[in-house]
Motif scaffolding. Structure first.
Motif, PDB file in Angstrom:
ATOM      1  N   THR A   1       0.836  -1.207   0.000  1.00 32.69           N
ATOM      2  CA  THR A   1       0.000   0.000   0.000  1.00 32.69           C
ATOM      3  C   THR A   1       0.868   1.253   0.000  1.00 32.69           C
ATOM      4  O   THR A   1       0.588   2.222  -0.713  1.00 32.69           O
ATOM      5  CB  THR A   1      -0.931   0.013   1.226  1.00 32.69           C
ATOM      6  OG1 THR A   1      -1.500  -1.278   1.419  1.00 32.69           O
ATOM      7  CG2 THR A   1      -2.036   1.028   1.067  1.00 32.69           C
ATOM      8  N   LEU A   2       1.943   1.224   0.794  1.00 28.17           N
ATOM      9  CA  LEU A   2       2.837   2.383   0.809  1.00 28.17           C
ATOM     10  C   LEU A   2       3.467   2.574  -0.561  1.00 28.17           C
ATOM     11  O   LEU A   2       3.625   3.707  -1.039  1.00 28.17           O
ATOM     12  CB  LEU A   2       3.949   2.191   1.850  1.00 28.17           C
ATOM     13  CG  LEU A   2       3.628   2.538   3.302  1.00 28.17           C
ATOM     14  CD1 LEU A   2       4.812   2.223   4.188  1.00 28.17           C
ATOM     15  CD2 LEU A   2       3.258   4.006   3.448  1.00 28.17           C
ATOM     16  N   LYS A   3       3.803   1.446  -1.219  1.00 28.67           N
ATOM     17  CA  LYS A   3       4.440   1.540  -2.541  1.00 28.67           C
ATOM     18  C   LYS A   3       3.556   2.240  -3.551  1.00 28.67           C
ATOM     19  O   LYS A   3       4.037   2.928  -4.451  1.00 28.67           O
ATOM     20  CB  LYS A   3       4.745   0.121  -3.056  1.00 28.67           C
ATOM     21  CG  LYS A   3       6.074  -0.409  -2.645  1.00 28.67           C
ATOM     22  CD  LYS A   3       6.367  -1.684  -3.434  1.00 28.67           C
ATOM     23  CE  LYS A   3       7.803  -2.106  -3.158  1.00 28.67           C
ATOM     24  NZ  LYS A   3       8.284  -3.115  -4.078  1.00 28.67           N
ATOM     25  N   GLU A   4       2.212   2.037  -3.384  1.00 30.26           N
ATOM     26  CA  GLU A   4       1.253   2.556  -4.360  1.00 30.26           C
ATOM     27  C   GLU A   4       1.480   4.020  -4.684  1.00 30.26           C
ATOM     28  O   GLU A   4       1.519   4.439  -5.829  1.00 30.26           O
ATOM     29  CB  GLU A   4      -0.180   2.395  -3.839  1.00 30.26           C
ATOM     30  CG  GLU A   4      -0.802   1.050  -4.102  1.00 30.26           C
ATOM     31  CD  GLU A   4      -1.096   0.830  -5.561  1.00 30.26           C
ATOM     32  OE1 GLU A   4      -1.927   1.567  -6.106  1.00 30.26           O
ATOM     33  OE2 GLU A   4      -0.472  -0.068  -6.157  1.00 30.26           O
ATOM     34  N   GLY A   5       1.606   4.852  -3.645  1.00 33.96           N
ATOM     35  CA  GLY A   5       1.687   6.280  -3.913  1.00 33.96           C
ATOM     36  C   GLY A   5       3.071   6.831  -3.698  1.00 33.96           C
ATOM     37  O   GLY A   5       3.267   8.045  -3.619  1.00 33.96           O
ATOM     38  N   PHE A   6       4.050   5.925  -3.582  1.00 35.35           N
ATOM     39  CA  PHE A   6       5.395   6.370  -3.203  1.00 35.35           C
ATOM     40  C   PHE A   6       6.110   7.006  -4.383  1.00 35.35           C
ATOM     41  O   PHE A   6       6.131   6.461  -5.477  1.00 35.35           O
ATOM     42  CB  PHE A   6       6.186   5.154  -2.720  1.00 35.35           C
ATOM     43  CG  PHE A   6       7.244   5.491  -1.727  1.00 35.35           C
ATOM     44  CD1 PHE A   6       8.562   5.680  -2.128  1.00 35.35           C
ATOM     45  CD2 PHE A   6       6.938   5.637  -0.391  1.00 35.35           C
ATOM     46  CE1 PHE A   6       9.541   5.988  -1.196  1.00 35.35           C
ATOM     47  CE2 PHE A   6       7.918   5.943   0.534  1.00 35.35           C
ATOM     48  CZ  PHE A   6       9.230   6.119   0.129  1.00 35.35           C
ATOM     49  N   GLU A   7       6.767   8.164  -4.122  1.00 30.59           N
ATOM     50  CA  GLU A   7       7.589   8.770  -5.176  1.00 30.59           C
ATOM     51  C   GLU A   7       8.987   8.209  -5.028  1.00 30.59           C
ATOM     52  O   GLU A   7       9.694   8.523  -4.077  1.00 30.59           O
ATOM     53  CB  GLU A   7       7.622  10.290  -5.000  1.00 30.59           C
ATOM     54  CG  GLU A   7       6.318  10.959  -5.422  1.00 30.59           C
ATOM     55  CD  GLU A   7       6.156  12.322  -4.762  1.00 30.59           C
ATOM     56  OE1 GLU A   7       5.012  12.731  -4.539  1.00 30.59           O
ATOM     57  OE2 GLU A   7       7.187  12.963  -4.446  1.00 30.59           O
ATOM     58  N   GLY A   8       9.377   7.374  -5.950  1.00 28.49           N
ATOM     59  CA  GLY A   8      10.717   6.797  -5.878  1.00 28.49           C
ATOM     60  C   GLY A   8      10.659   5.361  -5.384  1.00 28.49           C
ATOM     61  O   GLY A   8       9.623   4.705  -5.384  1.00 28.49           O
ATOM     62  N   GLU A   9      11.773   4.885  -4.924  1.00 31.17           N
ATOM     63  CA  GLU A   9      11.920   3.481  -4.550  1.00 31.17           C
ATOM     64  C   GLU A   9      11.731   3.312  -3.046  1.00 31.17           C
ATOM     65  O   GLU A   9      12.336   4.040  -2.255  1.00 31.17           O
ATOM     66  CB  GLU A   9      13.354   3.080  -4.951  1.00 31.17           C
ATOM     67  CG  GLU A   9      13.680   1.626  -4.989  1.00 31.17           C
ATOM     68  CD  GLU A   9      12.922   0.842  -6.036  1.00 31.17           C
ATOM     69  OE1 GLU A   9      12.780   1.356  -7.170  1.00 31.17           O
ATOM     70  OE2 GLU A   9      12.454  -0.256  -5.711  1.00 31.17           O
TER      71      GLU A   9
END
Lengths: 204, 235
Positions: free
Chosen positions: B194-202
């Motif tokens: 879920t955090l990855k979904e809107g994350f800018e970058g890696e």
């Protein structure tokens, strides 16, 4: 005469097998004069916790009212009854608030805790808790009560035998104390029922 | 607080019946870094982005997820300094409860008392509302629990929730992915995704923080090494 002996009282609690008993005398006096023979010293906080208060009768009543107040709010907020150990900690804290102008009572707390394990404790008038595995006593007849309980108590008694033991211990002790007596009030509490009985002893 | 020229409340009603200051506080929360929480069948996980303003910041010194008691943890979205104040007050309330009753405070009671403090700051003189929303994760006799507390002082129990910048995407993702019988490790994987979904970058163990509590009733922030392990499992 000490202020703790002004009204006269005797309270005792004993542990049995998955049950407990708490008993008190019924006399209310003003020094040597007997005013009432039906004074209530033991009160139910909820179905599994009882408190008996010995000492000055006015403080017995006031302290009981304050504790019931606190417990009712706790029940509403937390949607559960207080455990006996928790209740004992609360009583100790409330009493200690008045460290330099104390309530002149000595509480005896008895209850059934988790897994129906009986819990008893007593404390002095400024909140020093004393836990015991067998019995606790308080009041003007406490010295006689210590002797009687020590002699008559044995562990893991069932409810009926516990009732007999605590009643004999109470009646024989108050007979040696002129300020307490006029019968007894015994509660025997098991996980399934609360049995309240009045004892008739030497009515003097 | 009440004896100055600011003894009136700065939080006042608008004609439409809204408390505009609280709306603005929610906006402050909404522009904060994303955080989320998931309640599993045997525990709770909370997680947040940890984007630091510069690479020169020592990321090991920054801890956004905090313990309130050994069995209750909390994360936030919004203003960090406001969060610190609330953590301090909540920890004190939990200790006062312990001191009075000699029993650890139930999660619901701590949440309620924290929410009461937050509400007081919306109705007192000379103060502004807190610019944080909290996600409180705990495990007590009633089992695993997850609560969200808003700047208004209202609190809700959630099975899974998100707050901050990416809240709508995160919540949609959680709605799809959440199952009632999820276990704690699955929940941690879902939290990372879920955090990855809107994350800018890696996503890496240096720019997210995860806290969990299981049936052992001990709330713990995961070490970067543990986060790396979970990230590897997710790939």
């Amino acid at each position: 005469m000490s202020i703790f002996e002004y009204n006269g009282s005797a309270v005792v609690a004993m542990v049995g097998k998955n049950c407990f008993a708490i008993a008190s005398d019924r006399r209310l006096g003003v020094q040597l004069q007997t005013i009432a023979t039906d004074f209530q010293r033991i009160s139910k906080i909820h179905d599994r916790v009882f408190i008996g208060l010995s000492g000055l009768a006015t403080d017995v009543q006031t302290l009981y009212q304050r504790l019931v107040f606190r417990h009712k709010l706790y029940q509403l907020r937390e949607e559960r009854d207080m455990k006996p150990e928790t209740f004992a900690s609360l009583v100790s804290a409330i009493i200690y608030e008045k460290r330099f102008g104390p309530y002149l009572c000595q509480p005896v707390i008895a209850g059934l805790g988790e897994d129906d394990k009986p819990f008893i404790c007593t404390m002095d008038s400024i909140g020093a808790k004393e836990l015991a595995k067998d019995f606790v006593v308080s009041g003007t007849a406490s010295e006689s009560l210590y002797g009687a309980c020590e002699a008559m108590y044995k562990p893991d008694m069932e409810a009926e035998e516990l009732f007999e033991t605590i009643s004999q211990a109470l009646l024989s002790s108050v007979d040696r104390d002129c300020l307490s007596g006029w019968g007894g009030h015994v509660y025997v509490v098991t996980p399934t029922e609360i049995k309240e009985r009045i004892l008739k002893g030497r009515m003097d | 607080m009440g004896d100055s020229q600011y003894s009136f409340s700065l939080t006042t009603f608008s004609p439409s019946g809204k408390l505009v200051q609280i709306e603005h506080a929610l906006t402050a929360v909404g522009s904060g870094q994303t955080s989320l929480g998931i309640k599993a069948s045997n525990g709770v996980v909370i997680a947040t982005e940890k984007k630091l303003p510069s690479i020169l910041v020592d990321e090991a010194s920054v801890q956004k997820i905090q313990n309130l008691t050994p069995n209750i943890g909390v994360v936030y979205s919004g203003m960090g300094p406001d969060f610190r104040v609330l953590v301090r007050k909540s920890r004190k309330q939990a200790e006062q409860y312990l001191r009075l009753y000699k029993e650890p405070i139930p999660v619901t009671q701590l949440v309620r008392e924290t929410a009461t403090v937050i509400q007081e700051f919306t109705q007192s003189g000379g103060v502004r509302p807190f610019g944080v929303s909290l996600l409180v994760a705990g495990y007590d006799d009633k089992g695993p629990q997850l609560y969200q507390v808003d700047p208004s002082g209202s609190y809700f129990s959630w099975k899974a929730s998100a707050m901050g910048k990416n809240v709508s995407n995160a919540k949609t993702f959680l709605e799809k992915r959440y199952t009632e019988d999820m276990e704690l490790d699955d929940a941690i994987h879902t939290a990372i995704l879920t955090l990855k979904e809107g994350f800018e970058g890696e996503v890496s163990s240096k720019n997210i923080e995860i806290g969990k509590i299981g049936a052992d009733k001990v709330f713990r922030v995961l070490t970067p090494a543990e986060i790396d392990d979970y990230l590897a499992e997710v790939e």
